[in-house]
Design a protein around this motif. Structure first.
Motif, PDB file in Angstrom:
ATOM      1  N   UNK A  82      -8.451  10.671  -2.366  1.00  0.00           N
ATOM      2  CA  UNK A  82      -8.825  11.475  -1.198  1.00  0.00           C
ATOM      3  C   UNK A  82      -7.680  12.369  -0.738  1.00  0.00           C
ATOM      4  N   UNK A  83      -6.462  11.841  -0.755  1.00  0.00           N
ATOM      5  CA  UNK A  83      -5.304  12.644  -0.356  1.00  0.00           C
ATOM      6  C   UNK A  83      -5.130  13.853  -1.275  1.00  0.00           C
ATOM      7  N   UNK A  84      -5.421  13.651  -2.554  1.00  0.00           N
ATOM      8  CA  UNK A  84      -5.313  14.761  -3.494  1.00  0.00           C
ATOM      9  C   UNK A  84      -6.454  15.757  -3.292  1.00  0.00           C
ATOM     10  N   UNK A  85      -7.668  15.243  -3.076  1.00  0.00           N
ATOM     11  CA  UNK A  85      -8.822  16.116  -2.880  1.00  0.00           C
ATOM     12  C   UNK A  85      -8.685  16.956  -1.613  1.00  0.00           C
ATOM     13  N   UNK A  86      -8.158  16.328  -0.554  1.00  0.00           N
ATOM     14  CA  UNK A  86      -7.980  17.041   0.710  1.00  0.00           C
ATOM     15  C   UNK A  86      -6.702  17.871   0.725  1.00  0.00           C
ATOM     16  N   UNK A  87      -5.951  17.803  -0.385  1.00  0.00           N
ATOM     17  CA  UNK A  87      -4.710  18.560  -0.556  1.00  0.00           C
ATOM     18  C   UNK A  87      -3.644  18.185   0.485  1.00  0.00           C
ATOM     19  N   UNK A  88      -3.738  16.942   0.970  1.00  0.00           N
ATOM     20  CA  UNK A  88      -2.680  16.435   1.838  1.00  0.00           C
ATOM     21  C   UNK A  88      -1.459  16.037   1.011  1.00  0.00           C
ATOM     22  N   UNK A  89      -1.707  15.719  -0.250  1.00  0.00           N
ATOM     23  CA  UNK A  89      -0.647  15.413  -1.204  1.00  0.00           C
ATOM     24  C   UNK A  89      -0.970  16.121  -2.512  1.00  0.00           C
ATOM     25  N   UNK A  90       0.065  16.467  -3.261  1.00  0.00           N
ATOM     26  CA  UNK A  90      -0.134  17.036  -4.593  1.00  0.00           C
ATOM     27  C   UNK A  90       0.176  15.978  -5.642  1.00  0.00           C
ATOM     28  N   UNK A  91      -0.143  16.281  -6.887  1.00  0.00           N
ATOM     29  CA  UNK A  91       0.100  15.316  -7.960  1.00  0.00           C
ATOM     30  C   UNK A  91       1.591  15.018  -8.145  1.00  0.00           C
ATOM     31  N   UNK A  92       2.436  15.948  -7.704  1.00  0.00           N
ATOM     32  CA  UNK A  92       3.874  15.748  -7.831  1.00  0.00           C
ATOM     33  C   UNK A  92       4.456  14.932  -6.677  1.00  0.00           C
ATOM     34  N   UNK A  93       3.688  14.782  -5.591  1.00  0.00           N
ATOM     35  CA  UNK A  93       4.177  14.057  -4.419  1.00  0.00           C
ATOM     36  C   UNK A  93       4.113  12.550  -4.644  1.00  0.00           C
ATOM     37  N   UNK A  94       5.077  11.884  -4.033  1.00  0.00           N
ATOM     38  CA  UNK A  94       5.058  10.415  -4.029  1.00  0.00           C
ATOM     39  C   UNK A  94       4.103   9.939  -2.932  1.00  0.00           C
ATOM     40  N   UNK A  95       3.166   9.079  -3.295  1.00  0.00           N
ATOM     41  CA  UNK A  95       2.228   8.533  -2.320  1.00  0.00           C
ATOM     42  C   UNK A  95       2.629   7.084  -2.037  1.00  0.00           C
ATOM     43  N   UNK A  96       3.104   6.788  -0.854  1.00  0.00           N
ATOM     44  CA  UNK A  96       3.551   5.419  -0.547  1.00  0.00           C
ATOM     45  C   UNK A  96       2.403   4.422  -0.621  1.00  0.00           C
ATOM     46  N   UNK A  97       2.697   3.247  -1.138  1.00  0.00           N
ATOM     47  CA  UNK A  97       1.676   2.205  -1.305  1.00  0.00           C
ATOM     48  C   UNK A  97       1.594   1.287  -0.096  1.00  0.00           C
ATOM     49  N   UNK A  98       2.637   1.291   0.737  1.00  0.00           N
ATOM     50  CA  UNK A  98       2.676   0.401   1.892  1.00  0.00           C
ATOM     51  C   UNK A  98       1.473   0.513   2.814  1.00  0.00           C
ATOM     52  N   UNK A  99       1.025   1.749   3.172  1.00  0.00           N
ATOM     53  CA  UNK A  99      -0.143   1.861   4.051  1.00  0.00           C
ATOM     54  C   UNK A  99      -1.402   1.226   3.470  1.00  0.00           C
ATOM     55  N   UNK A 100      -1.562   1.291   2.134  1.00  0.00           N
ATOM     56  CA  UNK A 100      -2.731   0.688   1.506  1.00  0.00           C
ATOM     57  C   UNK A 100      -2.640  -0.842   1.524  1.00  0.00           C
ATOM     58  N   UNK A 101      -1.420  -1.347   1.342  1.00  0.00           N
ATOM     59  CA  UNK A 101      -1.221  -2.803   1.469  1.00  0.00           C
ATOM     60  C   UNK A 101      -1.538  -3.246   2.889  1.00  0.00           C
ATOM     61  N   UNK A 102      -1.079  -2.463   3.869  1.00  0.00           N
ATOM     62  CA  UNK A 102      -1.304  -2.808   5.271  1.00  0.00           C
ATOM     63  C   UNK A 102      -2.796  -2.836   5.597  1.00  0.00           C
ATOM     64  N   UNK A 103      -3.539  -1.849   5.105  1.00  0.00           N
ATOM     65  CA  UNK A 103      -4.976  -1.821   5.370  1.00  0.00           C
ATOM     66  C   UNK A 103      -5.678  -2.999   4.708  1.00  0.00           C
ATOM     67  N   UNK A 104      -5.285  -3.303   3.479  1.00  0.00           N
ATOM     68  CA  UNK A 104      -5.851  -4.475   2.812  1.00  0.00           C
ATOM     69  C   UNK A 104      -5.536  -5.760   3.544  1.00  0.00           C
ATOM     70  N   UNK A 105      -4.310  -5.846   4.092  1.00  0.00           N
ATOM     71  CA  UNK A 105      -3.902  -7.039   4.836  1.00  0.00           C
ATOM     72  C   UNK A 105      -4.702  -7.179   6.123  1.00  0.00           C
ATOM     73  N   UNK A 106      -4.947  -6.049   6.813  1.00  0.00           N
ATOM     74  CA  UNK A 106      -5.728  -6.103   8.049  1.00  0.00           C
ATOM     75  C   UNK A 106      -7.148  -6.586   7.774  1.00  0.00           C
ATOM     76  N   UNK A 107      -7.772  -6.046   6.746  1.00  0.00           N
ATOM     77  CA  UNK A 107      -9.130  -6.472   6.390  1.00  0.00           C
ATOM     78  C   UNK A 107      -9.135  -7.951   6.026  1.00  0.00           C
ATOM     79  N   UNK A 108      -8.121  -8.394   5.287  1.00  0.00           N
ATOM     80  CA  UNK A 108      -8.049  -9.813   4.890  1.00  0.00           C
ATOM     81  C   UNK A 108      -7.867 -10.716   6.094  1.00  0.00           C
ATOM     82  N   UNK A 109      -7.019 -10.314   7.027  1.00  0.00           N
ATOM     83  CA  UNK A 109      -6.801 -11.115   8.225  1.00  0.00           C
ATOM     84  C   UNK A 109      -8.088 -11.242   9.036  1.00  0.00           C
ATOM     85  N   UNK A 110      -8.834 -10.159   9.155  1.00  0.00           N
ATOM     86  CA  UNK A 110     -10.014 -10.148  10.004  1.00  0.00           C
ATOM     87  C   UNK A 110     -11.248 -10.754   9.325  1.00  0.00           C
TER      88      UNK A 110
END
Length: 243
Positions: A201-229
């Protein structure tokens, strides 16, 4: 609970802004970063002050980034969500504390591609302290989850030669102390799914390009929130449809 979340979100903004710069989150008091004027109580009412002042500093007229309001609203909504799901009790304290840390870690990682050790240390301590008070997960479950979760990401980092950062590894190890083994493994599973979708989605919305580093921490955090709840509900649902 919504207002409590908005107020906490205002404090989390301070943490997100100052911690990567090695600044105290207590001193100096809140001030305009442009003119250095100290902000008074009427300037710090979450969301309302921003709207009343039309997103500008009362003293110098500098525009205030809308991100501050976004963090406040996200925190308020998540706090209300947690209350609706968990209700009053010790578990609510755990979930709200957990969520607050996730918000700070997410935004710092997105901004700076860093998961700070000083945040993770307090995350470790809070997780152990709260779980010991509540009585679960057990100490053995916490340690097993921490070693397993962190170990799996370490293996991935070695195989991919740096495809996974050290901060992510330590983050998942800390999550293990909060969640226990089952929910930690679920968090990893969800984070890879969410990461794949979110990255696309970040690539499709052009918020990030293929050359940009996309941090994985936010995705871990979202997965953790769903798991907790909803983690145990998801696990029961999975085994039910797998029969």
């Amino acid at each position: 609970m919504l207002w409590m979340g908005l107020i906490v979100g205002s404090f989390l903004n301070v943490c997100i802004y100052r911690l990567p710069q090695n600044k105290s989150i207590i001193r100096p008091p809140s001030h305009c970063i442009q003119c250095n004027m100290r902000l008074h109580l009427c300037d710090l009412v979450p969301v309302i002050s921003y709207l009343f002042l039309r997103g500008k500093c009362r003293y110098c007229g500098t525009s205030v980034p809308p991100r501050y309001v976004v963090v406040e609203i996200i925190t308020g909504v998540l706090f209300l969500w947690c209350f609706q799901v968990v209700g009053l009790g010790p578990e609510l304290i755990k979930v709200l504390t957990f969520t607050s840390f996730l918000i700070v870690i997410t935004f710092i990682d997105y901004d700076h591609q860093l998961i700070l050790d000083k945040v993770l240390i307090w995350f470790f301590v809070a997780g152990v302290g709260i779980n010991l008070y509540i009585g679960y997960p057990t100490i053995s479950d916490m340690l097993t989850a921490s070693l397993t979760g962190g170990g799996l990401l370490l293996i991935i980092a070695v195989i991919t030669r740096g495809g996974m950062g050290g901060g992510d590894i330590k983050f998942v190890a800390a999550l293990g102390l909060w969640l226990g083994l089952k929910l930690t493994l679920l968090t990893l599973f969800l984070s890879f799914i969410i990461g794949g979708i979110g990255g696309a989605l970040l690539l499709l919305l052009k918020l990030k390009s293929r050359k940009d580093f996309i941090p994985f921490g936010p995705f871990i955090a979202l997965g953790a929130f769903v798991s907790m709840m909803y983690g145990y509900d998801l696990i029961r649902w999975y085994f039910y449809i797998s029969r």
